[in-house]
Write a protein that holds these residues in place. Sequence first.
Motif, mmCIF file in Angstrom:
data_model
loop_
_atom_site.group_PDB
_atom_site.id
_atom_site.type_symbol
_atom_site.label_atom_id
_atom_site.label_comp_id
_atom_site.label_asym_id
_atom_site.label_seq_id
_atom_site.Cartn_x
_atom_site.Cartn_y
_atom_site.Cartn_z
ATOM 1 N N SER A 95 -61.985 -21.505 -11.837
ATOM 2 C CA SER A 95 -62.889 -22.612 -11.567
ATOM 3 C C SER A 95 -62.198 -23.940 -11.856
ATOM 4 N N GLY A 96 -62.277 -24.866 -10.911
ATOM 5 C CA GLY A 96 -61.839 -26.238 -11.128
ATOM 6 C C GLY A 96 -60.354 -26.471 -11.328
ATOM 7 N N TRP A 97 -59.503 -25.530 -10.935
ATOM 8 C CA TRP A 97 -58.069 -25.691 -11.218
ATOM 9 C C TRP A 97 -57.271 -26.271 -10.061
ATOM 10 N N LEU A 98 -57.863 -26.407 -8.871
ATOM 11 C CA LEU A 98 -57.111 -26.856 -7.702
ATOM 12 C C LEU A 98 -57.864 -27.971 -6.979
ATOM 13 N N GLU A 99 -57.151 -29.073 -6.684
ATOM 14 C CA GLU A 99 -57.706 -30.194 -5.915
ATOM 15 C C GLU A 99 -56.640 -30.702 -4.958
ATOM 16 N N VAL A 100 -57.077 -31.373 -3.900
ATOM 17 C CA VAL A 100 -56.148 -32.009 -2.967
ATOM 18 C C VAL A 100 -56.749 -33.342 -2.530
ATOM 19 N N GLY A 101 -55.901 -34.316 -2.290
ATOM 20 C CA GLY A 101 -56.373 -35.624 -1.848
ATOM 21 C C GLY A 101 -55.281 -36.345 -1.073
ATOM 22 N N PRO A 102 -55.627 -37.298 -0.276
ATOM 23 C CA PRO A 102 -56.990 -37.764 -0.025
ATOM 24 C C PRO A 102 -57.772 -36.762 0.824
ATOM 25 N N ALA A 103 -59.093 -36.923 0.841
ATOM 26 C CA ALA A 103 -59.961 -36.011 1.579
ATOM 27 C C ALA A 103 -59.861 -36.231 3.087
ATOM 28 N N ILE A 104 -59.514 -37.441 3.505
ATOM 29 C CA ILE A 104 -59.373 -37.775 4.925
ATOM 30 C C ILE A 104 -58.061 -38.537 5.087
ATOM 31 N N GLY A 105 -57.341 -38.237 6.163
ATOM 32 C CA GLY A 105 -56.092 -38.941 6.415
ATOM 33 C C GLY A 105 -55.769 -38.954 7.896
ATOM 34 N N GLU A 106 -54.626 -39.554 8.219
ATOM 35 C CA GLU A 106 -54.165 -39.559 9.601
ATOM 36 C C GLU A 106 -52.654 -39.511 9.633
ATOM 37 N N ALA A 107 -52.140 -38.932 10.710
ATOM 38 C CA ALA A 107 -50.696 -38.831 10.898
ATOM 39 C C ALA A 107 -50.367 -39.097 12.356
ATOM 40 N N THR A 108 -49.237 -39.733 12.577
ATOM 41 C CA THR A 108 -48.686 -39.930 13.916
ATOM 42 C C THR A 108 -47.303 -39.295 13.920
ATOM 43 N N PRO A 109 -46.685 -39.117 15.085
ATOM 44 C CA PRO A 109 -45.361 -38.496 15.093
ATOM 45 C C PRO A 109 -44.337 -39.238 14.226
ATOM 46 N N GLY A 110 -44.449 -40.533 14.122
ATOM 47 C CA GLY A 110 -43.493 -41.301 13.328
ATOM 48 C C GLY A 110 -43.928 -41.582 11.907
ATOM 49 N N ALA A 111 -45.161 -41.219 11.555
ATOM 50 C CA ALA A 111 -45.677 -41.523 10.218
ATOM 51 C C ALA A 111 -46.483 -40.342 9.674
ATOM 52 N N PRO A 112 -45.781 -39.378 9.047
ATOM 53 C CA PRO A 112 -46.520 -38.266 8.440
ATOM 54 C C PRO A 112 -47.359 -38.753 7.268
ATOM 55 N N ALA A 113 -48.334 -37.955 6.877
ATOM 56 C CA ALA A 113 -49.214 -38.297 5.756
ATOM 57 C C ALA A 113 -48.812 -37.475 4.538
ATOM 58 N N GLN A 114 -48.899 -38.092 3.367
ATOM 59 C CA GLN A 114 -48.590 -37.413 2.115
ATOM 60 C C GLN A 114 -49.888 -37.071 1.385
ATOM 61 N N LEU A 115 -50.043 -35.802 1.065
ATOM 62 C CA LEU A 115 -51.167 -35.360 0.253
ATOM 63 C C LEU A 115 -50.665 -35.111 -1.159
ATOM 64 N N GLU A 116 -51.591 -35.089 -2.093
ATOM 65 C CA GLU A 116 -51.256 -34.738 -3.469
ATOM 66 C C GLU A 116 -52.078 -33.521 -3.863
ATOM 67 N N VAL A 117 -51.363 -32.429 -4.185
ATOM 68 C CA VAL A 117 -52.002 -31.221 -4.667
ATOM 69 C C VAL A 117 -52.006 -31.309 -6.188
ATOM 70 N N ARG A 118 -53.185 -31.150 -6.777
ATOM 71 C CA ARG A 118 -53.339 -31.277 -8.237
ATOM 72 C C ARG A 118 -53.771 -29.931 -8.801
ATOM 73 N N VAL A 119 -53.020 -29.449 -9.780
ATOM 74 C CA VAL A 119 -53.311 -28.171 -10.415
ATOM 75 C C VAL A 119 -53.558 -28.420 -11.897
ATOM 76 N N ASP A 120 -54.683 -27.898 -12.394
ATOM 77 C CA ASP A 120 -55.035 -28.057 -13.808
ATOM 78 C C ASP A 120 -55.167 -26.676 -14.457
ATOM 79 N N PRO A 121 -54.081 -26.179 -15.065
ATOM 80 C CA PRO A 121 -54.135 -24.862 -15.709
ATOM 81 C C PRO A 121 -54.633 -24.926 -17.149
ATOM 82 N N SER A 122 -54.995 -26.098 -17.640
ATOM 83 C CA SER A 122 -55.254 -26.297 -19.070
ATOM 84 C C SER A 122 -56.381 -25.429 -19.628
ATOM 85 N N ARG A 123 -57.382 -25.084 -18.827
ATOM 86 C CA ARG A 123 -58.518 -24.314 -19.336
ATOM 87 C C ARG A 123 -58.532 -22.872 -18.826
#
Length: 159
Positions: A95-123
């Motif tokens: 529960s609650g260990w995986l997130e990704v952002g931003p929730a909405i994005g856009e990409a063109t052939p010359g400008a890929p989009a960067q997402l951030e995958v967040r992992v919380d193993p602390s609990r």
Amino acid sequence: LPNTAEVRADPTGLAPGDYQCAITVNAPGASPGTRTVTARLSVSAARPANLSLNDEAIHLSFAKGADVATRPLTVRNTGSGRMVFQTSAELLNGSGWLEVGPAIGEATPGAPAQLEVRVDPSRLEPGTYNGAIAVARDDGSQNVKIPVYLSVSQAVGKM
């Protein structure tokens, strides 16, 4: 002396097909003084936008109680035009260990989009956890999921 002339064509707004034109070059004092050449341009249909991710799977390992970690994930448009997409994290266990952002994005052939995958193993207790990152085009034409595998080991005690 021979000279080179550069000719450029802009296919913007042209329908797919073959086009041609005549280019006349005037060179006073040359023999012949006028020369006409035919230039041809072939325009093919634009490729539709195509969703692609830089990873096929994400494998992570942490000791119990580890801090939050992030890693990048790149969304590419390997087609043409502008591609709008939405992202989400799905958990198969834990529960609650995986997130990704931003929730909405856009990409063109010359400008890929960067997402951030967040992992919380602390609990999380030691074990194996499975999830996925889903990226879907806003028009519903493509949905790509990559599995996320998380292994949490027992924390090593200090002496």
